[in-house]
Design a protein around this motif. Structure first.
Motif, PDB file in Angstrom:
ATOM      1  N   LYS A 172       0.873  -1.175   0.085  1.00  0.00           N
ATOM      2  CA  LYS A 172       0.093  -0.109   0.133  1.00  0.00           C
ATOM      3  C   LYS A 172       1.058   1.220  -0.014  1.00  0.00           C
ATOM      4  O   LYS A 172       1.664   1.378   1.154  1.00  0.00           O
ATOM      5  CB  LYS A 172      -0.976   0.168   1.346  1.00  0.00           C
ATOM      6  N   ILE A 173       0.794   1.999  -1.067  1.00  0.00           N
ATOM      7  CA  ILE A 173       1.892   3.111  -1.083  1.00  0.00           C
ATOM      8  C   ILE A 173       1.148   4.313  -1.694  1.00  0.00           C
ATOM      9  O   ILE A 173       0.307   4.308  -2.224  1.00  0.00           O
ATOM     10  CB  ILE A 173       2.962   2.736  -2.300  1.00  0.00           C
ATOM     11  N   ALA A 174       1.383   5.427  -0.784  1.00  0.00           N
ATOM     12  CA  ALA A 174       0.888   6.703  -1.379  1.00  0.00           C
ATOM     13  C   ALA A 174       2.046   7.532  -1.839  1.00  0.00           C
ATOM     14  O   ALA A 174       3.185   7.723  -1.455  1.00  0.00           O
ATOM     15  CB  ALA A 174       0.527   7.343   0.107  1.00  0.00           C
ATOM     16  N   PHE A 175       1.625   8.138  -3.000  1.00  0.00           N
ATOM     17  CA  PHE A 175       2.556   9.063  -3.730  1.00  0.00           C
ATOM     18  C   PHE A 175       2.155  10.275  -3.550  1.00  0.00           C
ATOM     19  O   PHE A 175       1.021  10.616  -3.745  1.00  0.00           O
ATOM     20  CB  PHE A 175       2.384   8.894  -5.348  1.00  0.00           C
ATOM     21  N   VAL A 176       2.840  11.349  -3.074  1.00  0.00           N
ATOM     22  CA  VAL A 176       2.505  12.630  -2.682  1.00  0.00           C
ATOM     23  C   VAL A 176       3.303  13.802  -3.464  1.00  0.00           C
ATOM     24  O   VAL A 176       4.622  13.403  -3.530  1.00  0.00           O
ATOM     25  CB  VAL A 176       2.834  12.611  -1.243  1.00  0.00           C
ATOM     26  N   GLY A 177       2.500  14.748  -4.269  1.00  0.00           N
ATOM     27  CA  GLY A 177       3.359  15.924  -4.796  1.00  0.00           C
ATOM     28  C   GLY A 177       3.072  15.956  -6.202  1.00  0.00           C
ATOM     29  O   GLY A 177       2.103  15.910  -6.584  1.00  0.00           O
ATOM     30  N   ASP A 178       4.159  15.861  -6.931  1.00  0.00           N
ATOM     31  CA  ASP A 178       4.081  16.280  -8.480  1.00  0.00           C
ATOM     32  C   ASP A 178       3.955  14.847  -9.042  1.00  0.00           C
ATOM     33  O   ASP A 178       4.789  14.325  -9.663  1.00  0.00           O
ATOM     34  CB  ASP A 178       5.325  16.790  -8.810  1.00  0.00           C
ATOM     35  N   LEU A 179       2.558  14.529  -9.200  1.00  0.00           N
ATOM     36  CA  LEU A 179       2.416  13.233  -9.872  1.00  0.00           C
ATOM     37  C   LEU A 179       2.210  13.213 -11.327  1.00  0.00           C
ATOM     38  O   LEU A 179       2.151  12.489 -12.157  1.00  0.00           O
ATOM     39  CB  LEU A 179       0.888  12.436  -9.003  1.00  0.00           C
ATOM     40  N   LYS A 180       2.115  14.472 -11.825  1.00  0.00           N
ATOM     41  CA  LYS A 180       1.736  14.810 -13.327  1.00  0.00           C
ATOM     42  C   LYS A 180       3.328  14.484 -14.048  1.00  0.00           C
ATOM     43  O   LYS A 180       3.210  13.867 -14.964  1.00  0.00           O
ATOM     44  CB  LYS A 180       1.259  16.110 -13.449  1.00  0.00           C
ATOM     45  N   TYR A 181       3.984  15.444 -13.489  1.00  0.00           N
ATOM     46  CA  TYR A 181       5.389  15.625 -14.077  1.00  0.00           C
ATOM     47  C   TYR A 181       6.588  14.391 -13.692  1.00  0.00           C
ATOM     48  O   TYR A 181       7.568  14.060 -14.219  1.00  0.00           O
ATOM     49  CB  TYR A 181       6.016  16.866 -14.071  1.00  0.00           C
ATOM     50  N   GLY A 182       6.111  13.713 -12.336  1.00  0.00           N
ATOM     51  CA  GLY A 182       7.037  12.784 -11.710  1.00  0.00           C
ATOM     52  C   GLY A 182       7.456  11.431 -12.354  1.00  0.00           C
ATOM     53  O   GLY A 182       6.484  10.387 -12.103  1.00  0.00           O
ATOM     54  N   ARG A 183       8.329  11.340 -13.171  1.00  0.00           N
ATOM     55  CA  ARG A 183       8.450  10.210 -14.026  1.00  0.00           C
ATOM     56  C   ARG A 183       8.575   9.022 -13.189  1.00  0.00           C
ATOM     57  O   ARG A 183       8.499   7.867 -13.254  1.00  0.00           O
ATOM     58  CB  ARG A 183       9.441  10.431 -14.996  1.00  0.00           C
ATOM     59  N   THR A 184       9.237   9.230 -11.858  1.00  0.00           N
ATOM     60  CA  THR A 184       9.678   8.146 -10.746  1.00  0.00           C
ATOM     61  C   THR A 184       8.292   7.433 -10.527  1.00  0.00           C
ATOM     62  O   THR A 184       8.202   6.258  -9.966  1.00  0.00           O
ATOM     63  CB  THR A 184      10.284   8.617  -9.696  1.00  0.00           C
ATOM     64  N   VAL A 185       7.275   8.419 -10.130  1.00  0.00           N
ATOM     65  CA  VAL A 185       6.141   7.913  -9.745  1.00  0.00           C
ATOM     66  C   VAL A 185       5.297   6.917 -10.910  1.00  0.00           C
ATOM     67  O   VAL A 185       4.752   6.038 -10.623  1.00  0.00           O
ATOM     68  CB  VAL A 185       4.987   9.002  -9.387  1.00  0.00           C
ATOM     69  N   HIS A 186       5.317   7.360 -12.266  1.00  0.00           N
ATOM     70  CA  HIS A 186       4.747   6.832 -13.427  1.00  0.00           C
ATOM     71  C   HIS A 186       5.445   5.222 -13.449  1.00  0.00           C
ATOM     72  O   HIS A 186       4.843   4.257 -13.507  1.00  0.00           O
ATOM     73  CB  HIS A 186       5.258   7.632 -14.589  1.00  0.00           C
TER      74      HIS A 186
END
Ligand code: CP
Length: 311
Positions: free
Chosen positions: A149-163
């Motif tokens: 269960k992971i929460a991504f916080v912040g810049d999720l549009k430009y965040g390639r690490t999140v993608h």
């Protein structure tokens, strides 16, 4: 020989293999594994961790590195094309690590070069080597990567690490909390894919209510350099800031905080000495993970356990 363009180019088994080889290399270094090999290191965008850990990984395996950390000192300044630059570095090296500001540039390079291409970040698209070191860190610290269960916080549009990390954890039945202002929320193409696969995810604007739910809190920087309109950046700059006050006693005991770094103001330094703060260990894990990627990319025999990595 293998390219690393998107994390989705890897099967679940190949991801686990990279993590296994990275784990073995971290415990038992192989300083001559890549002796005689040359890495072409092409960084068209700034980098500290990715460029230096790829370089360190090469040296630790006995390889040599050539390249540049800015296109300003190259013939690109004289109008040479990216295509011709890749063709030249192909001739001078055995594997190419490339960071470029254009989405799809790594794929383009892989179509031109016969050398394996490792994508070190292509615009706001993907950052597969970061994902592999993120997964290595999660597995090492929490003992598994399944059902996270992971929460991504912040810049999720430009965040390639999140993608890239979302795409990887899809394969391991992750559950996702995307926490961002509307203007920089996770791209629709990613949520559509999660919908198609029936994966669980939550779109949120605050992190405090879900801290007791999650295993991993993945913080990101709001990337000023990716905004066309500075006013849009100013509206979301500094929107999420975590500190001892906002985290301690409010999350699960085992929860880890990751961040691809660099950070600006989203993680207070007072968290750095807490057990939850894993971001510096995460960055250090980039070295064995990238050694394992070189081994797979160049077909070096890195591990007895390895099924696909051949001599
Ligand atoms: N995580 C990461 O990509 O950091 P750098 O931009 O410093 O390489």
């Amino acid at each position: 020989m293998k390219d690393f363009i998107s994390i989705k180019d890897l099967t679940k088994e190949e991801i686990l293999e990279v993590l296994e080889v990275a784990s073995e290399l971290s415990q038992k270094p192989k300083p001559e594994l890549a002796k005689g090999k040359i890495v072409g290191s092409l960084f068209f965008e700034p980098s500290t961790r990715t460029r230096l850990s790829f370089t360190s990984a090469a040296y630790r395996m006995g390889a040599q590195v050539l390249g540049f950390d800015s296109p300003d000192a190259t013939s690109l300044k004289k109008g040479e094309s990216l295509r011709d630059t890749i063709k030249m570095v192909e001739a001078y090296s055995d594997v190419i690590v490339m960071r470029h500001y254009i989405e799809g540039s790594a794929k383009f390079a892989s179509e031109i070069s016969n050398n394996p291409i490792i994508n070190a970040g292509d615009g706001a698209n993907e950052h597969p080597s970061q994902t592999l070191l993120d997964l290595f860190t999660i597995k090492k610290e929490l003992g598994r990567i399944e059902n996270m269960k992971i929460a991504f916080v912040g810049d999720l549009k430009y965040g390639r690490t999140v993608h890239s990390l979302t795409k990887a954890l899809e394969m391991f039945n992750g559950e996702f909390y995307f926490i961002a202002p509307d203007s920089i929320q996770i791209p629709e193409y990613i949520t559509k894919e999660l919908d198609q696969k029936g994966m669980k995810y939550h779109i949120c604007s605050e992190y405090e209510p879900i801290l007791k739910e999650i295993d991993v809190l993945y913080m990101t920087r709001i990337q000023r350099e990716r905004f066309d309109d500075i006013e849009e950046y100013n509206k979301v700059s500094g929107v999420y800031k975590i500190s001892k006050d906002t985290i301690l006693g409010k999350c699960q005991e085992h929860m880890i905080i990751l961040h691809p770094l660099p950070r600006v103001d989203e993680i207070n330094i007072d968290l750095d000495d807490t057990k939850h703060a894993l971001y510096f260990k995460q960055a250090a894990n980039g070295v064995p993970t990238r050694e394992a990627m070189y081994a797979l990319a160049m077909g070096l025999k890195a591990s007895k356990a390895s099924k696909k990595v051949e001599n």
